[in-house]
Motif scaffolding. Structure first.
Motif, mmCIF file in Angstrom:
data_model
loop_
_atom_site.group_PDB
_atom_site.id
_atom_site.type_symbol
_atom_site.label_atom_id
_atom_site.label_comp_id
_atom_site.label_asym_id
_atom_site.label_seq_id
_atom_site.Cartn_x
_atom_site.Cartn_y
_atom_site.Cartn_z
ATOM 1 N N LEU A 264 0.829 -1.204 0.000
ATOM 2 C CA LEU A 264 0.000 0.000 0.000
ATOM 3 C C LEU A 264 0.863 1.253 0.000
ATOM 4 N N ARG A 265 0.633 2.116 -0.981
ATOM 5 C CA ARG A 265 1.263 3.428 -0.995
ATOM 6 C C ARG A 265 0.412 4.406 -0.186
ATOM 7 N N PHE A 266 0.997 5.548 0.173
ATOM 8 C CA PHE A 266 0.247 6.566 0.882
ATOM 9 C C PHE A 266 -0.994 6.950 0.077
ATOM 10 N N HIS A 267 -2.142 6.904 0.723
ATOM 11 C CA HIS A 267 -3.460 7.222 0.161
ATOM 12 C C HIS A 267 -4.013 6.141 -0.757
ATOM 13 N N ASP A 268 -3.431 4.940 -0.716
ATOM 14 C CA ASP A 268 -4.083 3.774 -1.327
ATOM 15 C C ASP A 268 -5.191 3.276 -0.413
ATOM 16 N N VAL A 269 -6.218 2.681 -0.996
ATOM 17 C CA VAL A 269 -7.273 2.026 -0.219
ATOM 18 C C VAL A 269 -7.647 0.740 -0.945
ATOM 19 N N ARG A 270 -7.606 -0.401 -0.212
ATOM 20 C CA ARG A 270 -7.800 -1.710 -0.835
ATOM 21 C C ARG A 270 -8.548 -2.646 0.123
ATOM 22 N N PRO A 271 -9.277 -3.611 -0.426
ATOM 23 C CA PRO A 271 -9.871 -4.644 0.431
ATOM 24 C C PRO A 271 -8.796 -5.614 0.919
ATOM 25 N N TYR A 272 -8.857 -5.956 2.191
ATOM 26 C CA TYR A 272 -7.926 -6.900 2.808
ATOM 27 C C TYR A 272 -8.735 -7.811 3.739
ATOM 28 N N THR A 273 -8.076 -8.861 4.194
ATOM 29 C CA THR A 273 -8.603 -9.666 5.291
ATOM 30 C C THR A 273 -7.607 -9.594 6.438
ATOM 31 N N VAL A 274 -8.048 -9.074 7.568
ATOM 32 C CA VAL A 274 -7.177 -8.892 8.731
ATOM 33 C C VAL A 274 -7.782 -9.660 9.903
ATOM 34 N N ALA A 275 -7.002 -10.578 10.476
ATOM 35 C CA ALA A 275 -7.466 -11.420 11.583
ATOM 36 C C ALA A 275 -8.768 -12.138 11.198
ATOM 37 N N GLY A 276 -8.853 -12.553 9.953
ATOM 38 C CA GLY A 276 -10.022 -13.275 9.465
ATOM 39 C C GLY A 276 -11.220 -12.398 9.174
ATOM 40 N N VAL A 277 -11.067 -11.081 9.284
ATOM 41 C CA VAL A 277 -12.172 -10.145 9.106
ATOM 42 C C VAL A 277 -11.991 -9.378 7.793
ATOM 43 N N PRO A 278 -12.998 -9.334 6.930
ATOM 44 C CA PRO A 278 -12.889 -8.519 5.708
ATOM 45 C C PRO A 278 -12.950 -7.039 6.048
ATOM 46 N N VAL A 279 -11.994 -6.271 5.543
ATOM 47 C CA VAL A 279 -11.917 -4.843 5.838
ATOM 48 C C VAL A 279 -11.573 -4.087 4.555
ATOM 49 N N MET A 280 -11.711 -2.781 4.618
ATOM 50 C CA MET A 280 -11.148 -1.887 3.620
ATOM 51 C C MET A 280 -10.020 -1.150 4.314
ATOM 52 N N LEU A 281 -8.819 -1.316 3.817
ATOM 53 C CA LEU A 281 -7.631 -0.792 4.473
ATOM 54 C C LEU A 281 -7.112 0.410 3.686
#
Length: 369
Positions: free
Chosen positions: A172-189
């Protein structure tokens, strides 16, 4: 406001469990500190801090007309945003004054999320709806209370986060936003934040935020990361010379006066654009500066700023002791002629007028920036 009428985020139970000191903020009952503001501040500068910012307003704007609508609604040029990117922007009135500052995240071809200040969320929503009323190709959704938001900030934030996801956080670059899975939870990071450090803002469903908070808290605890409250968030943003609505920004202050012209389009038709172009052409009547006290005294919001002859020159908008440097610092508006580095002014601290000087912005710069 009566405690019974205060709103609570989905993490209220966790804050109480961690013995947080809770205060009213923007109609919400929020943690101002856990172990202490200075300890939390320094943890963010050296390791990482975990913030609950679910009180922030979220608005989803979607539809084939979303981009053109946002081009008119917001001062920054949303046409510059690729999918998976975010930008800082403003809602302005016709005078060029700031209704609110916000982040705009483009999450799909026709999908955007706006994050606005908690204290302004209802006002902003009314403004957005009135501006977009009748546009058939634009859908507006008020997502307050429907989506939670965390901030995980600090030099070790990426390293700690990497323990909880198989995906490459470092991509991720500064000001990127992407879907991820963190600790088994779907997030937008999102690689964004409000502390002057590298870090992330994490959009997550309300039902999942408690388990995600606990996972981040446990993983971060091993590396010196701590939960952090509104107190540290404020001192961190002040050191980083970041504006706070109601202090450096309001409906009588333009982004140009607050030295935020980088986030304002110089061309195009948007609400307030004519007033902005007038200021670009003719200059502004006040300018935001960063001050460091020379004499001993803590500057506070509302304290007067004076020239050496004692005449009025401006006003302090935010001030505190810097937990990182130990010096007394502030932001404030002054006559543009005084907005020069090393310019000395006088700050009215109680019954005394104490010397201060204009210093560079941002006051704090993270190592390597």
């Amino acid at each position: 406001m009566d405690d019974a009428t205060l709103k609570r985020t989905p993490l209220y139970r966790q804050h109480v469990k961690l013995n947080a000191k809770m205060v009213e903020f923007g109609g919400w009952e929020m943690p101002v500190q856990y172990a202490g503001i200075i300890e939390e501040h320094r943890a963010v500068r050296t390791a990482a801090g975990l913030f609950d910012v679910s009180h922030m307003g979220q608005v989803r704007v979607s539809g084939t007309g979303a981009r053109d609508f946002l081009r008119y609604l917001a001062a920054n040029d949303v046409r510059k945003l690729d999918i998976g990117r975010c930008q800082y922007s403003f809602l302005l009135n016709e005078r060029g004054g700031t209704i609110d500052d916000m982040m705009v995240y483009r999450t799909g071809e026709y999908s955007y999320t706006l994050v606005v200040n908690a204290s302004n969320a209802e006002k902003d929503w009314a403004h957005i709806v009135s501006t977009g009323s009748g546009l058939k190709d634009v859908r507006l959704e008020n997502r307050i209370g429907k989506r939670a938001l965390l901030a995980f900030q600090g030099p070790l934030a990426a390293e700690i986060l990497s323990e909880l996801t198989p995906e490459d956080v470092g991509a991720l670059r500064f000001h990127d936003v992407r879907p991820y899975t963190v600790a088994g939870v779907p997030v937008m990071l999102a690689a964004s934040g409000y502390t002057g450090e590298n870090g992330f803002e994490i959009f997550v469903e309300t039902n999942d935020v408690e388990s995600l908070w606990c996972a981040l808290h446990e993983a971060g605890n091993r590396s010196g990361a701590v939960p952090a409250g509104l107190g540290a968030r404020d001192t961190l943003r002040l050191e980083a010379s970041l504006a706070l609505y109601g202090h450096e920004l309001d409906e009588n202050t333009s982004p140009l006066e607050a030295n935020l012209g980088f986030a304002v389009a110089k061309t195009g038709a948007y609400i307030g654009s004519e007033a902005i172009r007038e200021q670009l052409a003719g200059g502004v009547s006040k300018r935001l500066v960063m001050l460091e006290m020379i004499d001993k005294g803590i500057p506070r919001q509302g304290y007067g700023i004076h020239r050496s002859d004692g005449s009025d020159a401006g006003v302090i908008t935010s001030g505190s002791v810097s937990p990182w440097t130990g010096r007394n610092i502030a932001m404030g508006f002054v006559d543009p002629k005084l907005a020069r580095r090393e310019q000395e002014v006088l700050v009215a601290v109680r019954n005394r007028r104490l010397r201060a000087k204009v210093v560079r912005r941002p006051y704090y710069r993270r190592p390597g920036s």
